[in-house]
Design an enzyme around this catalytic site. Structure first.
Site, PDB file in Angstrom:
ATOM      1  N   ARG A  47      -4.568  25.370  64.935  1.00  0.00           N
ATOM      2  CA  ARG A  47      -3.290  26.103  65.011  1.00  0.00           C
ATOM      3  C   ARG A  47      -2.210  25.258  65.668  1.00  0.00           C
ATOM      4  NH1 ARG A  47      -2.633  29.464  69.000  1.00  0.00           N
ATOM      5  NH2 ARG A  47      -4.675  30.422  68.881  1.00  0.00           N
ATOM      6  N   TYR A  99      19.075  33.949  50.113  1.00  0.00           N
ATOM      7  CA  TYR A  99      17.714  34.350  49.750  1.00  0.00           C
ATOM      8  C   TYR A  99      17.436  35.773  50.246  1.00  0.00           C
ATOM      9  CZ  TYR A  99      12.721  34.204  49.132  1.00  0.00           C
ATOM     10  OH  TYR A  99      11.443  34.489  48.735  1.00  0.00           O
ATOM     11  N   ASP A 171      19.672  26.000  54.963  1.00  0.00           N
ATOM     12  CA  ASP A 171      18.561  26.133  54.011  1.00  0.00           C
ATOM     13  C   ASP A 171      18.829  25.135  52.881  1.00  0.00           C
ATOM     14  OD1 ASP A 171      16.826  26.871  51.935  1.00  0.00           O
ATOM     15  OD2 ASP A 171      16.878  29.006  52.470  1.00  0.00           O
ATOM     16  N   LYS A 196       8.797  25.390  46.890  1.00  0.00           N
ATOM     17  CA  LYS A 196       9.614  25.151  45.708  1.00  0.00           C
ATOM     18  C   LYS A 196       9.543  23.677  45.285  1.00  0.00           C
ATOM     19  CE  LYS A 196      10.365  29.460  46.556  1.00  0.00           C
ATOM     20  NZ  LYS A 196      11.503  29.966  47.299  1.00  0.00           N
TER      21      LYS A 196
END
Ligand SMILES: *Cc1c(COP(=O)(O)O)cnc(C)c1O
Length: 374
Positions: A47, A99, A171, A196
């Site tokens: 983690r 978004y 972004d 993406k």
């Protein structure tokens, strides 16, 4: 080194133990340490970090010109970690066109923490300046935006945000660092949905933040990631790193194909508007030409026949698959209003296209046959 070279070599040292060129994937969740927790190679528990994620972080930082990068289980996890690192009872400005997931955070989740999220037209620096005057910890910009491909001037917004003591986060999912490097334009943090274009093959979810400085903001977000656990799995990091190697080459074809598709659609009688920053008719064309190296692989169109025509075209296409997401090798089409739930914000006649890597003449033939049937 130039970007194409960095994309292939950053984070790409041959494996020290075996000489393997393709990096090993360490699935181990735990790493042996000394009796007083001395770390042998800097790792302790998955983690908190693993070698494959470190390679990917190095590659993303190199491409964005960042001091440091963090990787996350998804783009939304990256956005949330940054927004959650802000103190309570503050204000955040976000773009009117953005978004959907960010819109949900702004409407539901940020207010729960006493954060006021205000939608502004980030294509208008004067509107951002006016909104900043009321105080803001962070200005969020998405350029080109989803789904309208609105272009915001990153350098102008960074200057305005900094005048008011706010951070500018960008972004950069649609543009990728191949086409636009927001940190060089003055932004403080760059965000990616690596799901993406970075991944590039529609088979791996992920997100990233790249920081201009390894400062207190970076440390807060890194600590939050370690503590809350939105960690990117090593295999996902490996797939994303592999995507990174071909990112510049793929973006060149995405851009060339999208430009031809946009030019074709712009002169079709059934098409009312084409939103593509590479067209001179786009309101953000001049800013895009200044801050981007090319206009990208995404575009949206509005059909004269409204919702019925948009659904008709989306249903008639054979090569463009009806599916959400973007940035993969295959071309996709989506009627945004249909996937936006109860309160759609996209115009009813709008279709978003993710232009893939097929031969562009095949894509244009597909669109031509689809339009003919309307
Ligand atoms: C997909 C996307 C996101 C969210 O990323 P996930 O990986 O789906 O969580 C954020 N911003 C933009 C522009 C996107 O396209």
């Amino acid at each position: 080194m130039r970007l194409e070279t960095l994309a292939i070599h950053a984070g790409g040292d041959a494996d020290a133990a075996t000489g393997a060129l393709s990096p090993p994937i360490h699935l181990s969740t735990t790493f042996r340490h000394g009796p007083a927790a001395e770390r042998a190679a800097g790792y302790e528990y998955q983690r908190e970090g693993d070698p494959t994620n470190d390679r990917l972080r190095a590659a993303i930082a190199a491409l964005e010109g960042a001091a440091a990068a963090l990787t996350f289980a998804s783009g939304m996890a990256a956005i949330s970690a940054l927004l959650d690192s802000l103190g309570p009872r503050t204000r955040v400005l976000f773009p009117q066109d953005c978004y959907t997931g960010l819109r949900v955070l702004a409407a539901e989740f940020l207010p729960e923490r006493g954060i006021e999220a205000i939608a502004v037209d980030t294509t208008d620096p004067a509107a951002v300046r006016a909104a900043c005057a009321g105080g803001a910890a962070l200005v969020w910009v998405e350029t080109p935006s989803n789904p309208l491909l609105a272009v915001s001037d990153v350098a102008a917004l960074a200057a305005i945000a900094h005048e008011h003591g706010a951070l500018l986060a960008c972004d950069n999912t649609f543009a990728t660092p191949v086409l636009q490097r927001p940190l060089a334009l003055g932004a403080d943090v760059v965000m990616h949905s690596t799901t993406k274009y970075f991944g590039g093959h529609s088979d791996v979810l992920g997100g990233a933040l790249a920081f201009a400085r390894a400062d207190a903001c970076f440390a807060r977000v890194a600590r939050r990631l370690h503590a809350t656990g939105a960690t990117l799995a090593p295999f996902s990091a490996w797939l994303t790193l592999r995507g990174c190697r071909s990112l510049p080459a793929r973006m060149a074809v995405h851009c060339a194909n999208a430009r031809r598709v946009a030019e074709f659609l712009a002169v079709q009688p059934q098409v009312e508007r084409v939103h593509y920053p590479g067209l001179a008719s786009h309101p953000g064309h001049a800013v895009a030409a200044r801050q981007m190296d090319d206009a990208g692989g995404m575009l949206s169109i509005e059909l004269r026949g409204g919702r019925d025509a948009a659904l008709g075209l989306a249903g008639a296409l054979r090569l463009f698959t009806n599916a959400t997401s973007l940035g993969g090798c295959e071309s996709l089409v989506e009627h945004r209003a249909s996937v936006e739930g109860d309160r759609p914000v996209s115009p009813p006649g709008l279709l978003r296209l993710s232009v893939g890597l097929e031969h562009v003449e095949d894509l244009i033939e597909d669109l031509r046959q689809g339009l003919t049937g309307l």
